[in-house]
Design a protein around this motif. Structure first.
Motif, short mmCIF file in Angstrom:
data_model
loop_
_atom_site.label_atom_id
_atom_site.label_comp_id
_atom_site.label_asym_id
_atom_site.label_seq_id
_atom_site.Cartn_x
_atom_site.Cartn_y
_atom_site.Cartn_z
N ALA A 92 0.84 -1.21 0.00
CA ALA A 92 0.00 0.00 0.00
C ALA A 92 0.87 1.26 0.00
N VAL A 93 0.47 2.23 -0.80
CA VAL A 93 1.06 3.57 -0.75
C VAL A 93 0.04 4.48 -0.08
N VAL A 94 0.46 5.18 0.97
CA VAL A 94 -0.43 6.14 1.64
C VAL A 94 0.21 7.52 1.51
N THR A 95 -0.46 8.45 0.85
CA THR A 95 0.11 9.79 0.71
C THR A 95 -0.24 10.62 1.93
N LYS A 146 2.36 -4.18 3.50
CA LYS A 146 3.63 -3.46 3.52
C LYS A 146 3.31 -2.05 3.05
N VAL A 147 3.78 -1.06 3.79
CA VAL A 147 3.28 0.30 3.55
C VAL A 147 4.39 1.27 3.17
N VAL A 148 4.13 2.04 2.13
CA VAL A 148 4.99 3.17 1.78
C VAL A 148 4.38 4.41 2.42
N VAL A 149 5.12 4.97 3.37
CA VAL A 149 4.66 6.15 4.12
C VAL A 149 5.15 7.40 3.39
N ASN A 150 4.29 7.94 2.54
CA ASN A 150 4.69 9.16 1.82
C ASN A 150 4.54 10.38 2.72
N HIS A 151 5.53 11.25 2.62
CA HIS A 151 5.45 12.53 3.34
C HIS A 151 5.97 13.61 2.43
N ARG A 152 5.65 14.88 2.77
CA ARG A 152 6.14 15.92 1.89
C ARG A 152 7.63 16.17 2.07
N THR A 153 8.13 16.97 1.14
CA THR A 153 9.55 17.28 1.17
C THR A 153 9.73 18.50 2.07
N ARG A 189 3.53 17.25 -7.92
CA ARG A 189 4.55 17.27 -8.99
C ARG A 189 4.65 15.92 -9.66
N GLU A 190 4.46 15.96 -10.97
CA GLU A 190 4.41 14.72 -11.75
C GLU A 190 5.67 13.86 -11.55
N ALA A 191 6.83 14.49 -11.60
CA ALA A 191 8.08 13.73 -11.49
C ALA A 191 8.21 13.09 -10.10
N ASP A 192 7.77 13.82 -9.06
CA ASP A 192 7.81 13.28 -7.70
C ASP A 192 6.92 12.03 -7.59
N VAL A 193 5.74 12.11 -8.20
CA VAL A 193 4.79 10.99 -8.11
C VAL A 193 5.35 9.77 -8.85
N ASP A 194 5.91 10.00 -10.02
CA ASP A 194 6.51 8.88 -10.76
C ASP A 194 7.61 8.23 -9.91
N HIS A 195 8.41 9.09 -9.27
CA HIS A 195 9.51 8.60 -8.45
C HIS A 195 8.97 7.80 -7.24
N LEU A 196 7.87 8.29 -6.66
CA LEU A 196 7.26 7.60 -5.52
C LEU A 196 6.86 6.17 -5.89
N PHE A 197 6.28 6.01 -7.07
CA PHE A 197 5.85 4.67 -7.48
C PHE A 197 7.04 3.81 -7.92
N GLU A 198 8.10 4.44 -8.44
CA GLU A 198 9.33 3.69 -8.74
C GLU A 198 9.95 3.17 -7.45
N GLN A 199 10.00 4.04 -6.45
CA GLN A 199 10.55 3.62 -5.15
C GLN A 199 9.75 2.46 -4.56
N THR A 200 8.42 2.55 -4.70
CA THR A 200 7.54 1.49 -4.19
C THR A 200 7.88 0.16 -4.85
N ALA A 209 7.37 -1.18 6.70
CA ALA A 209 7.09 0.12 6.07
C ALA A 209 8.38 0.80 5.66
N VAL A 210 8.28 1.67 4.66
CA VAL A 210 9.39 2.57 4.32
C VAL A 210 8.81 3.97 4.15
N ALA A 211 9.66 4.97 4.39
CA ALA A 211 9.24 6.36 4.17
C ALA A 211 9.66 6.79 2.78
N ALA A 212 8.87 7.66 2.15
CA ALA A 212 9.22 8.16 0.82
C ALA A 212 8.73 9.59 0.68
#
Ligand code: BGC
Length: 273
Positions: A12-15, A35-42, A73-84, A64-67
């Motif tokens: 799961a990705v949680v923004t 397994k959770v991707v913990v998205n947070h802002r920059t 931002r389009e590039a940030d979102v693409d990167h978030l899913f690549e990291q996942t 879980a991992v933090a991301a």
């Protein structure tokens, strides 16, 4: 926190998961086996808060991992899913939670105030939903999940997708937009067995609305709007999110579940009108 295995093997990705509803949802999904991707802002203290959520999950025996990503931002979102994909090899659940408020009377609302709220609350949710849909399609089906959903998108909306909100026209417009984004996407993706739903929380005790509950006077004013007589807690929403993310709700798509203690029941009409 009750531990179950309902979501075992799911990723799961949680923004916006470093605080509030996102934090509680990330913790609850992990406690259910995801397994959770913990998205947070920059920037700011977001990194530290995101790491703290990951530590909490790990202490509870979860994964879980933090991301970091600015979801507008389009590039940030693409990167978030690549990291996942790099961390966990796949993605099964997106909880589109990140959201902000920028209140002001209309005459004083700058274009930037309008734009930023729409960018995060609506465009950001679109970008993440698009990335999730692409990922769901690209990954091999799980052989253990015949006839079950191959992906699940959950939007955290608000009661303000239906209740107009003076001085927050940007926020209310973004949430009204989420409602149709969610339903149109559910209609589009259902034939692929991708489920899309929303939760519309009412007043939940988080930092975003602290002035509305942190004094006895403001809390009394708020409670007048909540027939059930209490403010919501982030865990009230998180439990609903776990249900919508799991197979117990397999036949549910295109719906908004209001978790609001009856706020949308127009309590001022009780005995009036
Ligand atoms: C807002 C809160 C507000 C609640 C009820 C939520 O969407 O973020 O600030 O208290 O709606 O009005």
């Amino acid at each position: 926190m009750q531990h179950t295995t309902e979501l075992r093997g799911r990723v799961a990705v949680v923004t916006g998961a470093s605080s509030g509803i996102g934090r509680a949802t990330a913790i609850a999904l992990a406690a259910s086996g995801a397994k959770v991707v913990v998205n947070h802002r920059t920037g700011g203290d977001s990194q530290a808060k995101g790491s703290a959520v990951v530590e909490t999950i790990q202490r509870n025996g979860g994964t879980a991992v933090a991301a970091a990503a600015d979801i507008s931002r389009e590039a940030d979102v693409d990167h978030l899913f690549e990291q996942t994909a790099q961390h966990f090899g796949r993605v099964d659940i997106l909880v589109n939670n990140a959201g902000i408020e920028q209140p002001s009377p209309i005459a004083d609302m700058s274009l930037a105030d309008w734009q930023r709220v729409i960018d995060v609350n609506l465009t950001g949710h679109f970008l993440c939903a698009r990335a999730a849909a692409r990922a769901f399609r690209a990954q091999p089906p799980d052989p253990g999940r015949q006839n079950l959903s191959v992906g699940n998108i959950l939007f955290i909306s608000s009661v303000h997708e239906v209740i107009p909100w003076a001085f927050q026209v940007n926020y209310a417009a973004s949430k009204g937009g989420i409602s149709m984004l969610m339903k149109s996407l559910a209609q589009e993706l259902a034939p692929e067995r991708i489920r899309v739903n929303a939760i519309a929380p009412g007043a939940i005790r988080t930092a975003i609305n602290q002035p509305a509950w942190d004094t006895p006077e403001s809390l009394a004013k708020l409670l007048a709007l909540i027939p059930y007589g209490r403010i919501g807690e982030p865990e009230d929403v998180a439990r609903a999110a776990v249900w919508l993310a799991g197979d117990d709700s397999d036949y549910v798509t295109g719906t908004t579940l209001f978790v609001d203690g009856g706020m949308t029941l127009y309590p001022e009409f009780r005995g009036a009108g």
